[in-house]
Design a protein around this motif. Structure first.
Motif, mmCIF file in Angstrom:
data_model
loop_
_atom_site.group_PDB
_atom_site.id
_atom_site.type_symbol
_atom_site.label_atom_id
_atom_site.label_comp_id
_atom_site.label_asym_id
_atom_site.label_seq_id
_atom_site.Cartn_x
_atom_site.Cartn_y
_atom_site.Cartn_z
ATOM 1 N N UNK A 169 0.899 -1.296 -0.156
ATOM 2 C CA UNK A 169 0.078 0.214 -0.196
ATOM 3 C C UNK A 169 0.845 1.246 0.003
ATOM 4 N N UNK A 170 2.037 1.367 0.398
ATOM 5 C CA UNK A 170 3.111 2.338 0.332
ATOM 6 C C UNK A 170 3.099 3.079 1.792
ATOM 7 N N UNK A 171 2.283 2.698 2.525
ATOM 8 C CA UNK A 171 2.171 3.149 3.854
ATOM 9 C C UNK A 171 1.483 1.983 4.839
ATOM 10 N N UNK A 172 2.121 2.059 6.099
ATOM 11 C CA UNK A 172 1.544 1.166 6.976
ATOM 12 C C UNK A 172 0.126 1.359 7.343
ATOM 13 N N UNK A 173 -0.310 2.686 7.452
ATOM 14 C CA UNK A 173 -1.537 3.066 8.029
ATOM 15 C C UNK A 173 -2.460 3.494 6.780
ATOM 16 N N UNK A 174 -2.017 4.510 5.991
ATOM 17 C CA UNK A 174 -2.657 4.996 5.109
ATOM 18 C C UNK A 174 -2.296 4.608 3.451
ATOM 19 N N UNK A 175 -2.821 3.652 3.006
ATOM 20 C CA UNK A 175 -2.568 3.121 1.453
ATOM 21 C C UNK A 175 -2.767 4.019 0.526
ATOM 22 N N UNK A 176 -1.869 3.941 -0.374
ATOM 23 C CA UNK A 176 -2.015 4.993 -1.611
ATOM 24 C C UNK A 176 -1.983 4.130 -2.983
ATOM 25 N N UNK A 177 -1.783 3.026 -2.992
ATOM 26 C CA UNK A 177 -1.358 2.530 -4.222
ATOM 27 C C UNK A 177 -2.287 1.962 -5.125
ATOM 28 N N UNK A 178 -3.637 1.863 -4.624
ATOM 29 C CA UNK A 178 -4.580 1.501 -5.666
ATOM 30 C C UNK A 178 -5.301 2.296 -6.589
ATOM 31 N N UNK A 179 -5.264 2.086 -7.914
ATOM 32 C CA UNK A 179 -5.830 3.239 -8.802
ATOM 33 C C UNK A 179 -7.033 2.402 -9.548
ATOM 34 N N UNK A 180 -7.968 3.061 -10.311
ATOM 35 C CA UNK A 180 -8.754 2.588 -11.048
ATOM 36 C C UNK A 180 -8.048 1.676 -12.164
ATOM 37 N N UNK A 181 -8.317 0.565 -12.281
ATOM 38 C CA UNK A 181 -7.557 -0.460 -13.143
ATOM 39 C C UNK A 181 -6.366 -1.274 -12.556
ATOM 40 N N UNK A 182 -6.034 -0.896 -11.465
ATOM 41 C CA UNK A 182 -4.998 -1.907 -10.918
ATOM 42 C C UNK A 182 -4.152 -1.149 -9.598
ATOM 43 N N UNK A 183 -2.932 -1.502 -9.781
ATOM 44 C CA UNK A 183 -1.798 -0.868 -8.936
ATOM 45 C C UNK A 183 -0.964 -0.015 -9.155
ATOM 46 N N UNK A 184 -0.556 0.729 -8.392
ATOM 47 C CA UNK A 184 0.605 1.645 -9.191
ATOM 48 C C UNK A 184 1.855 0.877 -9.131
#
Ligand code: SF4
Ligand code: SF4
Ligand code: SF4
Lengths: 483, 324
Positions: free
Chosen positions: A159-174
């Motif tokens: 997720x890119x962060x232990x608490x607040x994930x940022x990696x999901x985008x429309x169509x998949x993952x960053x």
């Protein structure tokens, strides 16, 4: 003349929830309420946003289940753009999501749930995670901290962060998963499985072998015959990340099953002026009030509900644990509210086993983790099983992908009616002739805590136990303050 | 040496700030060795009256996370100010208003109406909304007031120290915890627990962003970002250049652009306004006289300026200030 006992989470000042118990002249309970006293209005301020930002904005609804909002939001975004993520992206999201589930269940069970059982007789000051560690040993305490950390680390990697994930985008993952990261996740998953087994053993030894606690769990004080809702995969097994929603009735028979996108046909919400929390119910049955039984539209979600609706667990050790729970209660569905705690540990095992399965999937480190959406954005619904129950995100956008409307039905809301019923029933059974003390009121609170409601968010993650100020009012004047 | 006397509280918070303290692990478990914690509603069993009976000015440090949305939260912030020698705003919500501060774009009634009257799942013919007082038979049930707007802590009381981040990173928290002693002793030290330079200085990506021109801007889902080059350079709006460093470039590590949770640089008055003007000046393929229409084409990727440039800071931005 009535008296009102306010169980105010005064030690959680900003307090997101409170319990009000109304007594008659003889000191017997007439009514009980669970009020949510907080509101931030995410639905409104999601309007005007770029829809692809919502997986980063909505996790701020709750610091304990940000991963659930991130994932539901990402799935809603996929639907808005009609974009199907590559298989590896779905698997990575599912792996992330199971780590999220594991971390939340570990926290709730050990920091909040277990002290009620293991330290039932202790004073409020001891009824917390520190007291628990003192009672069960430092080794277990360390294992709790370490394994919670392992689950957080898996979330951080994906997720890119232990608490607040940022990696999901429309169509998949960053970002795809690297081999070194995969190995780390595999190691963490092995540890989580060992820990899950240990947790189930702790439950067996400290709770199930204690006759008094078993009686408490089985008692009518903490029992409601309601409908249940939860997500299942194609084989009818519990799934947190994807599947259909199945609803079963109080007798265990299927009431309906539907795709998340059709939630509006099956779920409706009712507004009470005395709470910031709405009250969902089964639309086909209608709102019949705070009652249980075959006539009622009240349904419950969260761990036990998921086990009740499913035909089993998709992994072997979890399946074994699942069978034990129903054997113990003599069949399905289980209506005993305190069994939610046990069900959480069964799910912890499933989440851990599933992470390991996925970490050993030969395709998990594939580089292709995103399909760039080509469709015009319009409308979409994303659904996951949050740790606390089914979570719905529904977005409508314009042709540029700007959010016009958002509707969110979060997990705990769906247990609102049931929590209210449970509070009233426990209070009625426990408070007689005005006799009330801190321990009895903690037992009322146990009815709330079993649902792991996500209102006081972080207060679930930290020790504190029942730390209420009890105000008894007579004719609107403060009559007595306990303790 | 005597222990540091501390109190902690939360306002309009999601709880992530408290979870972030937990994530630090052992240093937190050791906290009671150095500090006497007299109030921490989420963790300890002290009650409101325990807080109220503390002598004014008798507490070394008070830490508050979350923004201020209700009168109750405002009152509590003032109590903290009176009791503490030093007050710390912890997390982006307390420092700048945070994500829930995006609600300040709308009036209170509309925020309520959307949730309770208009949501498609509602069945609410009588148009009920939550009330501060609901009269029942012989008693009433009370709810706190949902106020007009979200405010950062500094709008209510004087704040001595800021720990930004949504939530602050573990490194930031460890640094802050290490400073508790000096803060308690009243020694001067960091006022803001973040870098005075922009996140770009900490960002591990290839540093060729200076004076670059960006031909076209993309929304993050429209392009697969390369993992070495500056995101802005690849046409993805990244607020790193307008944001304080200190988070460890967390989002950038997974190819996602910064949204500014560490707050504005010290030299900036309004980060959003400055970011917009900076972007306008680098966007386009920069022929000498780019026609304005083309600039708008380039900026087409930014349909939501508030959500892009003020996601964490709207309540403390100039555009949110009440005039007069
Ligand atoms: S700063 Fe972020 S983590 Fe902290 S309370 Fe606000 S939204 Fe939650
Ligand atoms: S703009 Fe963003 S990606 Fe580029 S150097 Fe700065 S922080 Fe890194
Ligand atoms: S990269 Fe930006 S938005 Fe992400 S954590 Fe760092 S400061 Fe916050």
């Amino acid at each position: 003349m009535t008296r009102k006992i306010s169980i105010l989470p005064n030690t959680r000042l900003e307090g997101h929830g409170k319990v009000e118990i109304i007594l008659d002249d003889d000191g017997n309970v007439i009514d009980g309420f669970f009020q949510v006293i907080e509101f931030r209005g995410f639905e409104k301020f999601c309007e005007g946003r770029h829809v692809e930002e919502l997986p980063r904005i909505t996790p701020k609804i709750c610091g304990v289940c940000p991963g659930a909002h991130h994932t539901a939001s990402a799935k809603a975004c996929d639907a808005v753009f009609n974009a199907d993520p590559p298989d590896t992206a779905k698997k990575l999201r599912e792996m992330y999501y199971n780590a999220h589930m594991a971390h939340s269940h570990i926290l709730h069970f050990f920091a909040l749930g277990a002290p009620d059982f293991v330290l039932l007789k202790e004073d409020a000051a001891k009824r917390n995670i520190f007291g628990l560690v003192a009672a069960v040993g430092r080794d277990i305490g360390t294992a709790v901290v370490d394994n919670r950390g392992h689950a957080q680390r898996i979330q951080e990697i994906i997720g890119g962060h232990p608490i607040y994930p940022v990696s999901s985008l429309p169509g998949g993952l960053s970002k795809p998963l690297g081999e070194a990261e995969r190995e780390e996740i595999e190691k963490n998953a092995v540890s989580l499985i060992v820990f899950s087994r240990q947790s189930l053993e702790i439950f067996e030894n400290l709770v199930l072998k204690n006759r008094e606690l078993v009686e408490l769990i089985a008692s009518d004080l903490y029992r409601h015959e309601t409908n249940y809702a939860g997500m299942i995969d194609g084989e009818g097994k519990v799934n947190f990340y994807d599947g259909r929603i199945r609803v079963v009735g109080p007798d265990g028979g299927e009431v309906c099953s539907f795709e998340g996108a059709d939630y509006l046909e099956h779920i409706a919400e009712h507004v009470e002026p005395w709470s910031y929390l709405k009250v969902p119910y089964l639309k086909n049955v209608g709102w019949k009030g705070y009652i249980d039984g075959p006539e009622s539209g009240v349904y419950r979600v969260n761990s036990l509900a998921r086990l009740n609706v499913a035909d089993g667990m998709a992994t072997p050790l979890a399946q074994k644990a699942y069978e034990e729970i129903f054997k113990f209660f003599g069949g399905k569905p289980v209506h005993n509210t305190l069994a939610y705690h046990w069900a959480r540990l069964v799910e912890l095992m499933y989440a851990s086993e599933r992470i390991l399965e996925l970490a050993r999937d030969p395709r998990i480190t594939d580089a292709d983790v995103r399909n760039i959406p080509s469709g015009k954005p319009s409308e979409g619904v994303g659904v996951v099983e949050a740790p606390r129950g089914t979570l719905y995100h529904h977005y409508v956008t314009d042709r540029k992908g700007i959010v016009q409307k958002a509707n969110l039905i979060v997990a705990t809301v769906q247990n609102n009616a049931a929590i209210n019923m449970s509070v009233k029933k426990a209070a009625k059974g426990l408070i007689r002739n005005g006799m009330v003390d801190d321990k009895l009121l903690n037992m009322v609170e146990m009815a709330v805590r079993a649902y792991d409601p996500c209102l006081a968010c972080a207060s679930h993650t930290l020790p504190g136990g029942a730390s209420f100020e009890i105000n008894i009012y007579r004719s609107g004047k403060l009559y007595k303050r306990l303790p | 040496m005597s222990k540091i006397r501390m109190i902690l509280n939360w306002g309009a918070s999601c709880g992530g700030c408290d979870v972030s303290i937990l994530d630090v692990g052992r240093p937190v478990l050791d906290l009671p060795n150095d500090a006497e914690i007299l109030y921490w509603p989420v963790a300890l069993d002290f009650k409101r009256r325990d807080l109220e009976t503390l002598a004014d000015g008798s507490v070394d440090i008070g830490i508050i996370n979350g923004a201020v949305r209700t009168s109750e939260q405002e009152e509590e912030a003032k109590i903290f100010r009176a009791k503490c020698k030093s007050v710390v705003a912890y997390g982006s919500c307390a420092c700048f208003g945070g994500i829930p501060g995006l609600a300040n774009q709308f009036v209170r009634e509309d925020v309520m109406a959307r949730a309770y009257r208009e949501a498609p799942s509602n069945v609410n013919e009588e148009g009920a909304v939550p009330l501060t007082e609901s009269k029942m038979k012989g008693y009433s049930l009370l709810l706190p007031e949902f106020s007009e707007e979200v405010r950062p802590l500094e709008d209510i009381i004087k704040v001595d120290r800021f720990v930004p981040g949504c939530p602050p990173s573990t490194e930031t928290i460890i640094e802050f915890i290490g400073s508790l002693g000096p803060i308690a002793r009243g020694e001067a030290g960091k006022r803001i627990f973040a870098s005075d330079r922009s996140l770009c200085y900490d960002c591990p990506r290839e540093k060729n962003k200076a004076a670059k021109r960006v031909e076209k801007l993309y929304r993050p889902h429209e392009i697969i970002a390369g993992s070495d080059r500056c995101l802005l350079d690849q046409g993805i709006v990244c607020l790193g250049f307008a944001t304080r460093g200190g988070c460890g470039a967390r989002c950038i590590g997974v190819n996602m652009p910064c949204r500014g949770c560490y707050g504005r640089l010290p030299s900036m008055v309004d980060p959003g306004a400055e970011a917009i003007s900076a972007l306008a000046s680098i966007a386009g393929d920069w022929e000498d006289n780019m026609p304005p229409a083309k600039i708008f084409d380039v900026l087409d990727a930014v349909k939501d300026a508030v959500g892009t440039f003020y996601s964490f800071s709207l309540p403390s931005a100039i555009i949110n200030r009440k005039r007069g």
